[in-house]
Design an enzyme around this catalytic site. Structure first.
Site, PDB file in Angstrom:
ATOM      1  N   ALA A   1       0.740  -1.091  -0.009  1.00 47.81           N
ATOM      2  CA  ALA A   1      -0.023  -0.057   0.084  1.00 47.81           C
ATOM      3  C   ALA A   1       0.933   1.185   0.142  1.00 47.81           C
ATOM      4  CB  ALA A   1      -0.998   0.088   1.234  1.00 47.81           C
TER       5      ALA A   1
ATOM      6  N   SER B   1       7.079  -3.380   4.274  1.00 51.33           N
ATOM      7  CA  SER B   1       8.119  -4.458   4.178  1.00 51.33           C
ATOM      8  C   SER B   1       9.227  -3.984   5.078  1.00 51.33           C
ATOM      9  CB  SER B   1       8.693  -4.313   2.834  1.00 51.33           C
ATOM     10  OG  SER B   1       8.827  -3.043   1.885  1.00 51.33           O
TER      11      SER B   1
ATOM     12  N   ASP C   1      12.556   4.772   4.938  1.00 53.69           N
ATOM     13  CA  ASP C   1      11.568   3.875   5.612  1.00 53.69           C
ATOM     14  C   ASP C   1      12.250   3.189   6.896  1.00 53.69           C
ATOM     15  OD1 ASP C   1      10.139   4.586   3.466  1.00 53.69           O
ATOM     16  OD2 ASP C   1      10.130   2.297   2.488  1.00 53.69           O
TER      17      ASP C   1
HETATM   18  P1  NG1 Z   1       7.767   2.094  -0.557  1.00 54.55           P
HETATM   19  O1  NG1 Z   1       6.617   2.955  -0.734  1.00 54.55           O
HETATM   20  O2  NG1 Z   1       7.918   1.673   0.465  1.00 54.55           O
HETATM   21  O3  NG1 Z   1       7.959   1.323  -1.969  1.00 54.55           O
HETATM   22  C1  NG1 Z   1      10.146   3.226  -1.815  1.00 54.55           C
HETATM   23  C2  NG1 Z   1      11.268   3.108  -1.064  1.00 54.55           C
HETATM   24  C3  NG1 Z   1      11.766   4.455  -0.356  1.00 54.55           C
HETATM   25  C4  NG1 Z   1      11.351   5.705  -1.479  1.00 54.55           C
HETATM   26  C5  NG1 Z   1      10.143   5.748  -1.777  1.00 54.55           C
HETATM   27  C6  NG1 Z   1       9.596   6.733  -2.976  1.00 54.55           C
HETATM   28  C7  NG1 Z   1      12.613   1.149  -0.073  1.00 54.55           C
HETATM   29  C8  NG1 Z   1      12.308   0.193   1.039  1.00 54.55           C
HETATM   30  N1  NG1 Z   1      11.375   1.865  -0.119  1.00 54.55           N
HETATM   31  O4  NG1 Z   1       8.874   3.184  -0.745  1.00 54.55           O
HETATM   32  O5  NG1 Z   1      12.971   4.585  -0.012  1.00 54.55           O
HETATM   33  O6  NG1 Z   1      12.399   5.706  -2.244  1.00 54.55           O
HETATM   34  O7  NG1 Z   1       9.815   4.280  -2.622  1.00 54.55           O
HETATM   35  O8  NG1 Z   1       9.993   7.963  -2.139  1.00 54.55           O
HETATM   36  O9  NG1 Z   1      13.269   0.871  -0.784  1.00 54.55           O
END
Ligand code: NG1
Length: 438
Positions: free
Chosen positions: A163, A168, A211
């Site tokens: 979401a 993760s 994150d």
């Molecule tokens: P999510 O939304 O958890 O996929 C990912 C990257 C962040 C950041 C965002 C975009 C991981 C674990 N998470 O987040 O570091 O780059 O995209 O802002 O790589």
């Protein structure tokens, strides 16, 4: 603005680096009264007794998800971001083992159980397997602490998966804390932020460091201004009458092959764009975004980007440098409680992600438009995009009407009334990960 301790990766080993969290980091006492959904906790507890049997020495780890308020797709370019942890989390109930086996059981039957042996080179399960987030954490912990013992754990979550709310990284952080605590090892949160960001790349995504940092370093009632190289985190209080609503587009933000490819393509385009700009400015090819923004102001850089022949690269570059400026302005707007300014910055961020960075989708765009039409101060996609959630800014007064409108015009016919709380909710700024000992 409240300032936190010091650059986190410069904290001496063994110190937490976040003084406000060192205090009361491990609470002792029999009651598990974490601010997590009691139904998830009670299911975890019930299944823990069934699955694990002997529960001697149990403890509970809770790791929150996050909503990024602003600063999207720029952490991997070394630029500052402004997320908050939310009051939805992953819970692990854990019992240390005497041997080197890790056995994790997820209370959600779609996920089931996983077992593996600890080592400093753990073979991954097939790509996409949820157990790889636990393996990622375990391999990183083993590399620092070769003799760490195994554990049995039962996992529950009230955080929607896929979401864009970072379930993760919450699982990676929770697993690492569980192993360290089970082994009686010191927990250096500042150090872990960077270590676990690197560790999560085990799953095949070359992500940024936002994150893991917010999951470990958040403080209730605040957002965190996170900077990189060196990693540093300042908390900024969120005014009591502001409300952030998270609303799902109902499109899964899976790190499947295609989404992963887009993410990696964007990181590569950013690198290429910075290289081209450096060439035009006669700077070394490896000059990164922080160095460019330290030497030139955003408008000067945009003027140079206008000379790029590759218009797509120019648009990616424009997103990155304007988003960095929006983060700076948003931090000031938050500190001065300037609601409208903050909302406008969020909305501008969404437009930039949609038009220049091209990581939105029609459902996210419709939700943003609906939210704004129904009185939201600002709205944007949050997380990597291509699905997942939006985050909406409103106030105590305006949020109920806005949510009613989303229910009527977006969710009706797609989500059962009883499931609405799972797909759109007021996200309360929460503390980072905690351990509650038995
Ligand atoms: P999510 O939304 O958890 O996929 C990912 C990257 C962040 C950041 C965002 C975009 C991981 C674990 N998470 O987040 O570091 O780059 O995209 O802002 O790589």
């Amino acid at each position: 603005m409240e300032r936190a301790a010091q650059p986190l990766d410069r904290c001496p080993p063994g110190r937490d680096g976040l003084n406000h969290l060192v205090l009361g980091y491990t609470q002792t006492g029999p009651a598990v009264t974490d601010p997590i959904r009691s139904s998830t906790v009670s299911t975890v507890r019930r299944q823990f007794t069934d699955v694990v049997g002997d529960t001697t020495g149990w403890f509970v780890v809770r790791a929150p998800g996050r909503a990024n308020l602003i600063g999207e797709h720029i952490d991997y370019n070394g630029l500052a971001v402004l997320p908050m942890a939310i009051d939805r989390s992953i819970t692990l109930m854990v019992r240390p083992r005497q041997d080197r086996t890790v056995r994790v059981h997820n209370i959600d039957p779609r996920f089931g159980s996983r077992t593996f042996e600890l080592s400093d080179a753990i073979t991954p399960a097939p790509q996409g397997d949820w157990g790889n987030y636990v393996r990622a954490a375990a391999q990183a912990v083993c590399r620092d602490h070769p003799d760490v013992p195994g554990l049995d754990a039962v996992i529950g979550s009230d955080l929607p998966a896929a979401a864009g709310l970072s379930s993760s990284s919450a699982l990676v952080v929770a697993s690492a804390l569980a192993l360290l605590h089970a082994g009686g090892l010191p927990i250096d949160r500042g150090g872990l932020m960077g270590r676990l960001a690197a560790a999560e790349r085990y799953v095949g995504l070359r992500g940024g460091g936002m994150d893991q940092a917010i999951c470990l370093g958040a403080r209730a009632g605040t957002a965190a201004h996170i900077r990189f190289d060196p990693l540093a985190l300042d908390t900024v209080g969120i005014p009591a009458d502001w409300r952030f609503v998270v609303a799902s587009s109902l499109v899964p933000a899976r790190k499947s092959a295609e989404a992963r490819a887009v993410y990696h393509r964007r990181t590569e385009e950013c690198r290429q764009a910075a290289k081209e700009i450096a060439r035009l400015l006669e700077l070394p090819a490896a000059t990164g975004y922080p160095a460019l923004l330290a030497r030139f102001d955003t408008d000067e850089l945009l003027a140079v980007a206008g000379e790029l022949r590759d218009h797509q690269l120019a648009r990616r570059f424009r997103h990155v440098v304007t988003e960095a400026r929006r983060v700076d302005r948003a931090v000031s707007a938050l500190a001065t409680k300037s609601l409208d300014t903050f909302g406008d910055l969020m909305t501008a961020s969404h437009a930039s992600l949609r038009d220049d960075y091209q990581v939105s989708c029609p459902e996210l765009d419709s939700l943003v438009d609906l939210a704004r039409e129904s009185g939201a101060v600002g709205a944007r996609l949050t997380g990597a995009g291509l699905g997942g959630c939006i985050i909406v800014l409103g106030t105590v007064e305006t949020v109920p009407v806005m949510v009613q409108r989303l229910d009527r015009d977006f969710y009706r016919g797609r989500v059962a009334i009883t499931d609405l709380d799972a797909v759109r909710f007021v996200a309360v700024p929460a503390d980072g990960a905690t351990i509650t000992a038995s």
